[in-house]
Write an enzyme that holds these catalytic residues in place. Structure first.
Site, short mmCIF file in Angstrom:
data_model
loop_
_atom_site.label_atom_id
_atom_site.label_comp_id
_atom_site.label_asym_id
_atom_site.label_seq_id
_atom_site.Cartn_x
_atom_site.Cartn_y
_atom_site.Cartn_z
N GLU A 1 37.21 5.44 39.41
CA GLU A 1 38.27 4.46 39.16
C GLU A 1 38.94 4.63 37.80
O GLU A 1 40.16 4.57 37.67
CB GLU A 1 37.75 3.03 39.31
CG GLU A 1 37.53 2.60 40.76
CD GLU A 1 36.24 3.14 41.35
OE1 GLU A 1 35.41 3.69 40.58
OE2 GLU A 1 36.04 3.01 42.57
N HIS B 1 32.44 -8.42 45.78
CA HIS B 1 33.66 -8.02 46.49
C HIS B 1 34.62 -9.18 46.76
O HIS B 1 35.43 -9.09 47.67
CB HIS B 1 33.30 -7.35 47.83
CG HIS B 1 32.86 -5.93 47.68
ND1 HIS B 1 31.60 -5.61 47.24
CD2 HIS B 1 33.49 -4.76 47.89
CE1 HIS B 1 31.49 -4.28 47.21
NE2 HIS B 1 32.62 -3.74 47.59
#
Ligand SMILES: Cc1ncc(C[n+]2csc(CCOP(=O)(O)OP(=O)(O)O)c2C)c(N)n1
Ligand SMILES: [Mg+2]
Lengths: 330, 325
Positions: free
Chosen positions: A60, A129
């Site tokens: 990322e 999440h």
């Protein structure tokens, strides 16, 4: 005007901008061949090829760093982070680099780039999440933060983001992808940044919201209308730049305001907005501003518990009633 | 066996290398003095001792090639062509600085020189270098990207992510690790499982080599070869330049963690006098010509300090400029 989903509106914005400008490129984890984990990039690889639509390693920080370099070198990258939760692995490049490069180099460069990231809670994806991290980005100068609510806004704001010469965090809501609405076909349909939308006019109370919280606020407003309570709903559209003008003049008119945020309450952006309203409308406010926020806990998995953590239509209704009765909570 | 200098470069170019190393050294000495006087504030990391790396490498790169570095980058910017006075003014925080006084010592930048920045987050510049290389390829530009970083950066995630990425996407990035054996006060053996840095690249199938970073000609030849490979093959390459900083990590570090013997051993290999010796031995210059160069560099640096001193501070309104386009 054709009706389409929020997902398709974003997809269309990407396609239109990639057709319009060959320097627009996009990459991220599973973006190309797999067409995105939320299928937002469907058809892009087929139409634009490997050169412009790329799968990346699960790295990322480097997904963002490469976009920064590419933007500095003259491309207009749209980097997708699979979900906003993973932006935390890229905070170094986002906060330490992307947002500061123009400033610390004395304005000698600029970064025309967009980071797209789906986020928000409500699908029982548990603590890692389900986060709403918008306050993190809004806190940091040097980047814009867009959070569309409707499919039309999703299209118009993303197109503006791609054409803008500043870095933009474009935060999509996972639970809005299937929502539908009319979307203008005009390829020049753009929505300017820093212009909030009075998405519903009203006279008794102002509800300030963004993204999925605006959708809930609208539902609350419809229910309250049955009791002859008239809510004005202000959809922020972009958190940076923040259109303070619109919600302040609305609160001045109604004398009451409720701020709805999906992020955590503590040090959440709603506190900042409430302060701005208090500061500007101290004389005219009939009651202190109320906040409806995410609960200050990591998101639990259990459906029953999760519901307690995310603002609901019922919690917005309750907050509106409380300000109307003269007592603000939160 | 050392190569003969004239086999590598013309006399004029060889002398230029000497001049650049001296200018870098003089500049850093002046920085130390100005820091002590309080004219330069904040963090100040000096390059003293490592000059052969910046000078040799830059001489081997093309004018359009992108260069990125960390926070110990004054010499890299100056050798690339930045005016010492504008670098010094930046260090003073003055309006005439390279970045209008907003970056300071650690954040020099000049797109005209393809000098794409000094970065102060260890390892932060590596992914950005990969992105610049990508933009060059996609825009059909024949430039490679040279990315400098220290031995401390090799334990960052971005190092591994960027090497993998550059090889995976076949991007023309030349990674140059300046191994001065220390990350602040921690010697490499105390932080790295494999201290032989250039060997790490086998995990990413990137060819690498190690070069004596105290020898400007060795650096120049290694980077020339590496840059040619990167340009021809459009693939990354990795060079580890072994060097040493003669001063502490930054001005606040007295470097007590290093033995006097170690320091002396490296001082004996100082890249500037050793190169001067070779220039004289091969009858390329005379000692008096070298002395003249040293005098000119010293004057140029004094002028830079004067310029910085006399330059105006930024206007207050400048604080709001450049946050957004
Ligand atoms: C991400 C990050 N962690 C820690 C630091 C603090 N720090 C600054 S320089 C440095 C050492 C880096 O050593 P090296 O890469 O070998 O470069 P050198 O200073 O030797 O040139 C550290 C730990 C930092 N700037 N960034
Ligand atoms: Mg080091």
């Amino acid at each position: 005007m054709p009706e389409m989903t929020y997902r398709d509106a974003i997809n269309l914005a990407l396609k239109e901008e990639m057709r319009r400008d060959s320097s627009v490129v996009t990459w991220g984890e599973d973006v190309a061949l797999y067409e995105g984990s939320f299928k937002v990039t469907r058809g892009l690889l087929a139409e634009f090829g490997e050169e412009r639509v790329k799968d990346t390693p699960i790295s990322e920080n480097t997904i963002i760093g490469v976009a920064i370099g590419a933007a500095m070198g003259g491309l207009r990258p749209v980097a997708e982070l699979m979900t906003v939760n993973f932006a935390l692995l890229a905070m170094d490049q986002i906060v330490n680099h992307m947002s500061k490069i123009r400033y610390m180099f004395g304005g000698q460069t600029f970064l025309p780039m967009v980071i797209r990231a789906p986020g928000g809670g409500g699908s029982q994806l548990a603590a890692q999440h389900s986060q709403s991290l918008e306050t993190f980005f809004m806190h940091c100068p040097g980047m814009y933060v867009a959070m569309p609510t409707t499919p039309a806004d999703a299209k118009g704001l993303l197109k503006t983001a791609i054409r803008d010469n500043n870095p933009v965090m474009f935060l999509e809501h996972e639970l809005l992808y299937n929502s539908k609405g009319e979307v203008p076909e005009d390829p020049e349909f753009l929505i300017p940044f820093g212009k909030a939308n009075v998405i519903r006019a009203g006279s008794d109370v102002t509800i300030v919201a963004y993204s999925r919280m605006t959708a809930l606020a609208l539902e609350a407003a419809i229910e309250l209308e049955r009791e002859s309570i008239s809510c004005e709903v202000v959809d922020l559209r972009t958190l940076t730049p923040l259109d303070t003008e619109t919600f302040i003049s609305s609160a001045r008119k109604t004398g009451r305001a409720v701020v709805v945020e999906e992020c955590w309450h503590s040090a959440g952006l709603g506190g900042d907005i409430a302060w701005r309203i208090h500061n500007a409308c101290f004389e005219t406010l009939l009651v202190p501003v109320a906040r409806v926020s995410g609960l200050d806990v990591p998101m639990p998995y259990s459906r029953k518990l999760e519901k307690l953590c995310i603002p609901q239509v019922s919690s917005i209704i309750q907050a509106v009633r409380s300000v109307l009765s003269g007592a603000s909570q939160g | 066996m050392e190569v003969r200098l004239r086999a590598v470069l013309a006399d004029k170019e060889l002398i230029r290398l000497y001049r650049q190393m001296v200018l870098s050294r003089e500049f850093e000495d002046a920085c130390a003095e100005q820091y002590t006087k309080g004219n330069i504030t904040g963090f100040l990391h000096l390059y003293t001792g490592q000059e052969a790396v910046a000078v040799g490498a830059t001489a081997a790169l093309g004018r359009d090639d992108y260069i990125l570095s960390a926070y110990r980058e004054h010499a890299q910017a100056i050798v690339r062509g930045a005016e010492p006075r504008r670098v010094m003014a930046e260090l003073f925080g003055k309006a005439t600085g390279m970045c209008k006084g907003k970056g300071g010592s650690m954040h020099l930048f000049d797109p005209e020189l393809s000098f794409m920045g000094g970065y102060a987050i260890v390892g932060g510049q590596l992914p950005i270098a990969v992105g610049l290389a990508l933009s060059a390829v996609q825009r059909g530009e024949n430039r490679i990207t040279a990315c400098f970083f220290g031995d401390g950066a090799v334990n960052q995630g971005t190092f591994h992510e960027s090497l993998n990425w550059a090889r995976l996407w076949e991007l023309p990035v030349l990674f140059i690790c300046e191994n001065n054996f220390y990350g602040i006060g921690t010697e490499m053996h105390r932080s790295s499982a494999l201290a032989s840095i250039h060997k790490r690249t086998c995990g990413y199938d990137i060819p690498s080599e190690k070069v004596d970073g105290m020898d400007v000609i060795a650096v120049l030849r290694a980077i020339r070869h590496a840059a040619d490979k990167v340009r021809e093959e459009q693939r990354p390459y990795f060079v580890e330049a072994v060097t040493y900083r003669f001063r502490g990590h930054s001005m606040s570090d007295p470097a007590k963690y290093r033995s006097a013997a170690e320091h002396e051993m490296w001082k004996a290999r100082d890249p500037i006098p050793s190169f001067a010796k070779r220039l004289i031995e091969e009858v390329i210059v005379t000692e008096s010509e070298l002395a003249e160069i040293r005098k000119e560099c010293s004057e140029e640096v004094s002028e830079a300090v004067r310029f910085a001193e006399e330059s105006p501070w930024p206007e207050d309104d400048e604080v709001y400029e450049d946050v957004y386009v």
